[in-house]
Structure formats: structure tokens, C-alpha cells
Design an enzyme around this catalytic site. Sequence first.
Site, PDB file in Angstrom:
ATOM      1  N   ASP B 194       8.959  85.257  28.968  1.00  0.00           N
ATOM      2  CA  ASP B 194       9.506  83.978  28.549  1.00  0.00           C
ATOM      3  C   ASP B 194      10.863  83.924  29.225  1.00  0.00           C
ATOM      4  O   ASP B 194      11.799  84.601  28.801  1.00  0.00           O
ATOM      5  CB  ASP B 194       9.653  83.917  27.024  1.00  0.00           C
ATOM      6  N   HIS B 195      10.959  83.141  30.303  1.00  0.00           N
ATOM      7  CA  HIS B 195      12.146  83.286  31.138  1.00  0.00           C
ATOM      8  C   HIS B 195      13.424  82.891  30.421  1.00  0.00           C
ATOM      9  O   HIS B 195      14.504  83.272  30.824  1.00  0.00           O
ATOM     10  CB  HIS B 195      11.993  82.530  32.474  1.00  0.00           C
ATOM     11  N   HIS B 257       9.268  79.121  24.227  1.00  0.00           N
ATOM     12  CA  HIS B 257      10.728  79.121  24.386  1.00  0.00           C
ATOM     13  C   HIS B 257      11.440  78.796  23.081  1.00  0.00           C
ATOM     14  O   HIS B 257      12.371  79.473  22.671  1.00  0.00           O
ATOM     15  CB  HIS B 257      11.180  78.053  25.393  1.00  0.00           C
TER      16      HIS B 257
END
Lengths: 273, 486
Positions: B194-195, B257
Site C-alpha cells: 500500500d504505497h 489506503h
Amino acid sequence: MAQALTSVREIERELSSLRAVPGGESPYQRTSVMTHTAWVPEEWVEAAEDVLSGLAERHPSRTVVLFPQPDDDDGLDGRICTETIRIRLKGGRADVPASVVQPLLLPDLPAFLRWRGLPPFGAEYFEGLVDVVDRLIVDSTEWPNLPDSYRGLSEIFDRVAVSDIAWARTSRWRPMLASLWPQIAGVERIRVTGTAAQAHLLAGWLRSRLKREVVLEHDQADRLEGVDIDGEPAPFPPGDPPAGSDLLSEELDKFGRDRIYEDAVRNAGGETN
Amino acid sequence: MATTQENPLLEGLQLRRTPDPCILVIFGASGDLTQRKLFPALYSLAFRRLLPERFAVVGVARSEETDDEFRERMKEAVQQHGRDEFRDDVWETLADGMRYVATDFADEAGEDRLVNVLNELDAEHSTGGNRVYYLAIPPSVFGTVVRALGKRRGTEGWTRLIVEKPFGRDLESARELNSAIEEHFEENEVFRIDHYLGKETVQNMLALRFANGIFEPIWNRQFVDHVQITVAESIGIENRAGYYEQAGAIRDIFQNHLLQLLAITAMEPPIDFTADSVRNEKVKVLRAMHTPGPKSVVRGQYGRGFVEGEEVAGYREEEGVDPRSMMETYVAAKLYVDNWRWADTPFYVRMGKRLARRETTIAIQFKRAPHPPFEEVAAEALRPNVLLIHVQPNEGMSLAMDFLYGGAFRTGLPEAYERLILDAMLGDATLFTRIDEVEEQWSLVDAIVAAWARDRPAFPNYPAGTWGPPSADELLGRDGRSWRRH
């Protein structure tokens, strides 16, 4: 062209006026994370300006640059550009720089003193500044008579935290030399091709960490180009040497004492061939 | 004997962690993510000499391409999207170990070609069989690739599997995917990316909360009035109609996110910063979350409007989108975390496409001072204190007080993908999502989506370039609150 200011009070007033938005009622806030004072004798002016210009992005700070001019008539000549204050300390004012700097330090923020050249250990004007800052930053590459000059430095370790750019310039090499453990444990002799400061500091570091005498052989060069351990060249560490402003910037991130450096300085005066 | 002693030369050194030699295999190498994010991140890591000395990259995708064409395309991508100056010497170190394999993984021949290339690179670069597989591929082919990789996994070296979101499209499919992974890989080999968790500010949130004595004592229901989390995008669906028509805002952003940002904001202090300790605390938050009732969730879809001065199409007018699509492009919700720290403290969250500005923020709004002693100032004029954490576009933090606005200064921060790729190579899973977190996130989303099946809102219900439908304002208005001003 900034206007010449002749007293600390005028400098303070000018700094306050910079916070007022023209025509506005609320103060215009500036971000500063420290006060950075630099002592810059005439011969260091150009080099100091280069480094200072690279600092602003990482360390927005109030910067007080002191240019001692003891041969002039007494007086101050201050010029302000944004948060950088350049002050010429003329005549007797060069003897009491702490009294000029103290009113200009930002309250509750760390204060750093960058000293170009060999500090005059014991001189009142230097000792006074040391007592009002949290960290002294020197570059012992700029010093004559190494390793003897380190003696005065080691005497102020209990009063102020010290950073040495010359020590920082060995930072790529120390992990590489540490990776030679355990073969390096019995080292008797090192040959350093680099500045005298780098050679003495690396030797002092090995002596202090390994608790044994290590003979230093030094070949002069402008930068650290190689280290031989008992006649065998050590591998060259990866990466490019960092720029001067990056090295200073990294030292400004440190607040505590560097005991490893202090030990290296205390042991820098070992046997040299 | 020296060998048995601790190395005294290491004392005081700040040692840089360097990954083991390895090959990174990117599945989906012709995709947007590879060009815009992954290769620019790899170049930045190479620029800073953070990649292992012995390293190779293999791109895998369906389209036919030679090694040289792949190198050239990635070079252009780095020049266009990289954050560092382009240097030929740096690029050459990366390009030297770059190869490309064209396969859709539906046949044995493609798998053979990949294995042969990997073996050749192992021999050329001494990478010891160590593999990082980056799956930047659609969920529909995920199972096929995982099974093929598992079946052909070598006996030498370590293997790490980086999985891009979305991890499934509901709880059931997430569990299916995980079963496929579990057949061949251990949980500690799987890195669900999950960047947002790779953003410096998200990591600094942990430092802000747990390294500063002043915040933690007031980080609770006694002092915090409510929390607002905004994940706003000004872009539309950017030629991803096929994906977005299946996912919508709730699966695209909310499920991953947004719930991860909420978990980091609300979690208890971990006992240490190892991967499992941090993830244990996050999953406790996710388990403690109420399923919101229908009145606590708002969905929306953008219509035609103006973004940054230009007229843009509505969602139903986008290419590839069903003109009667009921897919949501906006979600706002009021969520509660039922534990001692946060009971009765609302977490208002919102996310959407084609909103007025690109912005991801976490705002901790503290309670008002109990009694303003300033006669000349109306109590309403005093703003409550807000701690604002900017995740993007400008990472930083600021604290709004009534006499001061102290902004954090910002400097060049690493891109999230640089940090995450490096962590995966190092085997550090702290900033990746564990399967139990994923399952808790899907449980919440499944409950919300099930409730949506019972009604049919009048879409579109917000013009592009605004802050969402009026019902989102009413969600807070009913509580006497409003979304943070912009």
C-alpha cells in the site's frame, strides 16, 4: 543593496521589520530551526559563502556571519538579507563577538558555531562564543601542525559538543574498514593517502577502538584516496564523496556529543612515521 | 581470539542497510505503474547506491518486445518521471542487468523462457537464486501467475512476493487469492503493498505520536473532538474504466489506503517497531471498528464540471464506462473505533475522484478551549486547534493554533515506492499489509456494499471540481460539524 547597520539594536529592529507584511496587521512568520553563527576571517570568505548558499533548503535558520576586522577602527557594519546577517566586527568589537551574537540568537532553538581555520583555543573572543552555543563545527583539514593542534580541541569537549568536517569526510571509509573485522583487529601500521586531518583521525580512531598502538604513515593528498592496512590496500568504499554543504548540513542534524570522534581526537597524537 | 569478540569499530557507525544480491521480476512491465513509479524508483535507488551491487531486473508482460526496446522504453520513463537528474553512468549500471520476457503465463513455454532468463542472470550476476517478484497485474491473472511461480520456485536463495492492490474484490475473493499464495509461499514472504504506507509522512506519524511526549497524552477521546481523513484526487479514471467499473471508490481507495491511514492514526503504541508488532496494533483498530449504518455512509458519482479551469466529462461520459453506471466515484463515512481510547469519537473519512484539488490529509481536531476569557472575541471566532498531517502532494505537518501557524519545511523526500521496494528486498514487512488486516478491511467494505444494494441514488450527484455531494456535508452537519476548510 542592503542598508549598513551600525549597532545590534539596529540589526534587531531591521529583523523585526522583516516580519511585518507591508500594509498588513499580522506578523509575517518565518521558519527557522536554529541559529547558525559562522566566524569567517578574510581568507575564508569565499569558501564560507559557497557552503552557506547550499544550506538554506535543509536548514532554514537565522545565520549570523561574523567577519573579524581587528585592524579597522572600532565599530559594527551589519547587513541583513532575509534571515542572514553579515556583520563586520571592526577594531575592538572583534574581541567581544559573544556580546554581539547573544541578542541575535533565536530563543529556545539550538545554536551552532562554525569556525573557519584553527580556533584560538584559550583566547577570550573564541571561548566566549563557545559558551553561548550548543555545538562547535570545525574542519581540522584547515588546521596547521596536526596532530598537536588537536590538544586544544580535546580540552573543550566537556563544554561544547564538537563536529569536525574532516571526521565526516572519513565516514564512507570507517564502515568499510570495520567490515575488515576480524583481520583488522591486529593491525600494526596504516598508510593513509589523504589530508593530514583524515590520516590522524583514522589512526586515532583505530587506536581508540582497537585499544592498541597503530603506526601511521601519511601520504599527502587533497582528499582521502586510499588506506593500506599493514601494507595491503583496503577496498575503496562505494559512493561519491559528499559536497561541503551536505557535510555541514549533516552535522547540523546532530545535537549530542560524538564520543567516538572525541576518542579518536584524543588518540590522534600516536606514533607517526 | 579476535573473531569471537564484538567488532569495536562498529561502535557509533550509522550503517546503511544493503539488500542481498537479487533479481527483481516485474509482472506487468508494460503497465503504467512500471513506467511512472517502479523504474523511476529503481533509478533513484541506483542513483543513491542503495541497490545491491549484484542486481538484475526482468520485465514480464504480454506484449512482444526485445530487451533493448524494453531498456529504451524504461530509460524514457525514468527521464520523464524520475526525481533525480538523469546520468548515463547510473542508468548503465541498471540497464546492464535488464531483461524482458514476453508471456501471458498461460503456457509452459512462457514459464520456461522466464526460468531460463533468471538462471542466465543468476550465472552472470551471482544473484544466488534470490528473487523479488513484483505483481503489478490485474486480479484476474493473479492466481495463474502465483501458481506458476510457486510451481517453479527454485531451491536456492530466498523469494519475496510483492502484491499490488487491490487484494481481491471482497472478503471471499481475498481469501481465495490468499489460499493460492499460501499453497506456495509463507506469510513472511508476502509483501502486500500500500504505497501510502511508504510515504515519509505516514512513517513520521508513528514518530510524531510515539517519540514526542506532548502528543500521546492528548491523543484520545478526552482531548480529540474528531478526526478527518481526506483522500482527494482531481484526476478522473484515466483510461482505467475496465478496472474502475469493477472497483469503484470503495475498493480502489477506501478498502486499503484510507483504512490503513485510519489504523495508523488510531493504533495503540506498539511494543517495538518490528513488522508484526506494528501490524498487530493496526489490526486491533480494524477489528474495533463499527460497521457504519446506511445513514453514516454517503456515496457519489461525478458529473460534468470544471477542474483547474478546464471543463471535464462526467463519469458516465468517460470512455469505456456504462452510460447508466451506478459505480461510485466518491465515498464519505462516519466511522467509530470502539475501544477505550476512541469510544464516541467520530472519524470522518472521504475520498473521491475529480474533486477540487489533489490532497491527502489527516486532521486531528482537538476540542475547543472550555471557556474563552477574551470578552471582545466571540467564542465562535476562536478556532479549535488542528494538527494537520499532509500526506500528499506536499508531505509535512502543521499545527494550527489561534496565534500561530507553524508550517513544517519541506525538502526532497524519497518516493514511496523507493522505500517499499528497498524494504521488500531487505525482508522488512513493517510497511506492508498482513492478511488479517486485509480481511478485516474487506469485512467492513462488504457490509457497506451489501447495504448499498438496497437503494439506487440519483447519480451523478456532484459536479467535477467540487468537494463531493451535498449529502457529505449533511453527514457532518447533523453532528454540528463541517469538513475542514480548504
